[in-house]
Motif scaffolding. Structure first.
Motif, PDB file in Angstrom:
ATOM      1  N   LEU A 125       7.848  -2.533 -73.493  1.00  0.00           N
ATOM      2  CA  LEU A 125       7.342  -3.396 -74.562  1.00  0.00           C
ATOM      3  C   LEU A 125       7.277  -4.848 -74.144  1.00  0.00           C
ATOM      4  O   LEU A 125       6.380  -5.586 -74.561  1.00  0.00           O
ATOM      5  N   GLU A 126       8.219  -5.302 -73.318  1.00  0.00           N
ATOM      6  CA  GLU A 126       8.300  -6.707 -72.934  1.00  0.00           C
ATOM      7  C   GLU A 126       8.261  -6.836 -71.422  1.00  0.00           C
ATOM      8  O   GLU A 126       8.850  -6.023 -70.711  1.00  0.00           O
ATOM      9  N   PRO A 127       7.605  -7.866 -70.895  1.00  0.00           N
ATOM     10  CA  PRO A 127       7.645  -8.118 -69.451  1.00  0.00           C
ATOM     11  C   PRO A 127       9.075  -8.462 -69.017  1.00  0.00           C
ATOM     12  O   PRO A 127       9.819  -9.125 -69.730  1.00  0.00           O
ATOM     13  N   GLY A 128       9.456  -7.998 -67.842  1.00  0.00           N
ATOM     14  CA  GLY A 128      10.759  -8.349 -67.300  1.00  0.00           C
ATOM     15  C   GLY A 128      11.910  -7.482 -67.751  1.00  0.00           C
ATOM     16  O   GLY A 128      13.055  -7.736 -67.378  1.00  0.00           O
ATOM     17  N   VAL A 129      11.650  -6.439 -68.548  1.00  0.00           N
ATOM     18  CA  VAL A 129      12.721  -5.551 -68.978  1.00  0.00           C
ATOM     19  C   VAL A 129      13.177  -4.708 -67.788  1.00  0.00           C
ATOM     20  O   VAL A 129      12.354  -4.156 -67.051  1.00  0.00           O
ATOM     21  N   SER A 130      14.477  -4.624 -67.585  1.00  0.00           N
ATOM     22  CA  SER A 130      15.028  -3.790 -66.516  1.00  0.00           C
ATOM     23  C   SER A 130      14.972  -2.335 -66.955  1.00  0.00           C
ATOM     24  O   SER A 130      15.645  -1.942 -67.912  1.00  0.00           O
ATOM     25  N   VAL A 131      14.167  -1.562 -66.269  1.00  0.00           N
ATOM     26  CA  VAL A 131      14.043  -0.147 -66.614  1.00  0.00           C
ATOM     27  C   VAL A 131      15.354   0.554 -66.262  1.00  0.00           C
ATOM     28  O   VAL A 131      15.872   0.388 -65.160  1.00  0.00           O
ATOM     29  N   PRO A 132      15.937   1.314 -67.189  1.00  0.00           N
ATOM     30  CA  PRO A 132      17.198   2.003 -66.901  1.00  0.00           C
ATOM     31  C   PRO A 132      17.087   2.882 -65.667  1.00  0.00           C
ATOM     32  O   PRO A 132      16.035   3.459 -65.367  1.00  0.00           O
ATOM     33  N   LEU A 133      18.185   2.965 -64.936  1.00  0.00           N
ATOM     34  CA  LEU A 133      18.211   3.704 -63.684  1.00  0.00           C
ATOM     35  C   LEU A 133      17.720   5.132 -63.857  1.00  0.00           C
ATOM     36  O   LEU A 133      16.992   5.663 -63.023  1.00  0.00           O
ATOM     37  N   HIS A 134      18.101   5.768 -64.965  1.00  0.00           N
ATOM     38  CA  HIS A 134      17.752   7.164 -65.174  1.00  0.00           C
ATOM     39  C   HIS A 134      16.265   7.375 -65.484  1.00  0.00           C
ATOM     40  O   HIS A 134      15.807   8.508 -65.575  1.00  0.00           O
ATOM     41  N   LEU A 135      15.512   6.255 -65.652  1.00  0.00           N
ATOM     42  CA  LEU A 135      14.077   6.369 -65.938  1.00  0.00           C
ATOM     43  C   LEU A 135      13.223   5.891 -64.773  1.00  0.00           C
ATOM     44  O   LEU A 135      11.999   5.862 -64.876  1.00  0.00           O
ATOM     45  N   CYS A 136      13.858   5.501 -63.664  1.00  0.00           N
ATOM     46  CA  CYS A 136      13.113   4.914 -62.552  1.00  0.00           C
ATOM     47  C   CYS A 136      12.169   5.915 -61.894  1.00  0.00           C
ATOM     48  O   CYS A 136      11.224   5.527 -61.203  1.00  0.00           O
ATOM     49  N   HIS A 137      12.424   7.210 -62.064  1.00  0.00           N
ATOM     50  CA  HIS A 137      11.555   8.209 -61.441  1.00  0.00           C
ATOM     51  C   HIS A 137      10.286   8.426 -62.259  1.00  0.00           C
ATOM     52  O   HIS A 137       9.401   9.160 -61.834  1.00  0.00           O
TER      53      HIS A 137
END
Length: 417
Positions: A125-137
């Motif tokens: 939704l927002e620029p710069g949000v750290s994607v959670p590790l479990h969703l990086c794939h």
């Protein structure tokens, strides 16, 4: 609470005019919804604008305010709604990642079977949000993308079996949440906390990461009160510690005066000659007593810190006997911070039961293990570091050291008192 990077007035501008709606997939047996949407209340306006547009295209959308059944627990509602939905959509914002993702991720471990068969669609939704590790794939969709609506509809209207290997959202079984650290508790008196004092932790409100995990909030408050009892009952008051130092200083002054008196007496004695051995002894006493005071004060500070951390760890161990039933453990390795981890111990508990069943003390041994070792185990999980090589044998924690493996390793080097 962190404000969203977009203003409510421009929330609708992130959603472009409706493109032609693709063919809506039919719902299968046991399915009531095409998508279950999880989002932070901070992002309510944007998410509901999206929900309105998705439903106008004919998609059946599930979200908690409308579709959760009153009178049932949040975990039961979420489990059933995900089970009855074809896909799971996560609206990723700073606030969502900070709090609600941990909650959702923790809940995922409770209904692993259904999630391993469902695609997860992250929306940034927002620029710069750290994607959670479990969703990086996963390949996430960006809300600011001009083609966002078209891409999202394409994913939601594609049958699950066709998403395998898709370049839009490559579907893989999600990493199941178990043994991951939650937001730590920081002492409310941290700023004015001496390193030889014990921190005090607020038990007024359950933290966001635990609100949906712990069903009985009083268990959490009871656990925190046990930890706070260290600062209330087991730490010497400041005036007592100051009195101890004053007594030590007075004792040194007394010994110095006595040594000086002996020296003056020797000088004024009839021999008119100072015994060199006596002079050396007196000087050595003065030097030793001075160093003794310095060493005592420094060791007192160090010993007090070790004592407080040790007492805090004991209290945390007792608190974990309560919290382990809620799949939560606490860990302490300092006087101002408590680590929180979400971890299920059911498999480890069964291992204890099988090991000590003949003696008939399996429950007692498991609780003793929690009291002695759970604090250190929680700290190791939170820091993702164990003080020994991880064994190749499979334990009860996927891709990690389970509690009974940790206890076994600790017993090899530590005496179980």
């Amino acid at each position: 609470m962190m404000e969203p990077m977009y203003s409510p007035e421009t929330a609708d501008s992130l959603l472009l005019p409706d493109p032609p709606c693709p063919s809506i997939p039919s719902l299968g047996d046991g399915e009531c919804y095409h998508v279950f949407i999880s989002y932070s209340s901070t992002d309510y306006q944007w998410t509901h604008s999206l929900i309105d547009q998705l439903e106008s295209c004919g998609l059946q959308v599930c979200y908690h305010e409308r579709d959760f059944t009153p009178g049932r627990t949040v975990l039961e509602n979420m489990s059933d709604c995900i089970q009855e939905s074809q896909k799971v959509l996560l609206v990723l914002s700073q606030e969502f990642v900070r709090s609600r993702w941990c909650l959702l991720e923790a809940n995922m471990s409770l209904f692993r079977d259904c999630l391993e068969r469902k695609p997860i669609v992250p929306v940034l939704l927002e620029p710069g949000v750290s994607v959670p590790l479990h969703l990086c794939h996963l390949t996430y969709l960006e809300a600011h993308d001009p083609d966002f609506k078209d891409k999202l509809l394409k994913v939601l209207c594609t049958p699950n079996q066709q998403l395998q290997g898709s370049t839009v959202v490559p579907f893989q079984p999600p990493s199941i949440y178990n043994g991951k650290a939650l937001q730590p508790l920081i002492a409310v008196n941290e700023e004015g906390l001496n390193k030889w004092d014990c921190g005090q932790f607020s038990d007024m409100e359950v933290p966001d990461q635990l609100r949906l995990i712990i069903q009985d909030h009083e268990n959490y408050r009871k656990a925190v009160r046990m930890i706070n009892s260290v600062s209330q009952h087991k730490i010497l008051p400041l005036w007592v510690r100051v009195l101890m130092i004053v007594i030590t200083i007075l004792l040194i002054i007394f010994m110095s005066s006595l040594s000086l008196f002996v020296l003056i007496w020797a000088i004024n004695s009839s021999s008119k000659e100072v015994n060199p051995n006596l002079a050396a002894f007196t000087s050595a006493c003065l030097i030793c007593l001075t160093f003794a005071l310095i060493i005592e004060i420094s060791l007192w500070k160090t010993d007090q810190l070790k004592y407080i951390v040790k007492e805090l760890q004991k209290a945390v161990g007792q608190a974990n006997i309560i919290l382990s039933e809620e799949k939560v453990l606490m860990g302490s390795c300092s006087n101002s911070k408590i680590y929180l981890v979400y971890v299920g111990l059911d498999g480890c508990k069964q291992e204890f039961a099988a090991t000590f069943s003949e003696q008939g003390c399996e429950e007692d041994m498991f609780q003793r293990a929690l009291a002695f070792f759970s604090s250190g185990y929680a700290c190791c999980l939170a820091k993702r570091h164990f003080p020994f090589p991880q064994t190749s044998s499979t334990g009860h924690l996927e891709r990690g050291v389970c509690f009974c493996q940790y206890v076994s390793q600790q017993l090899r080097t530590n005496q179980w008192e």
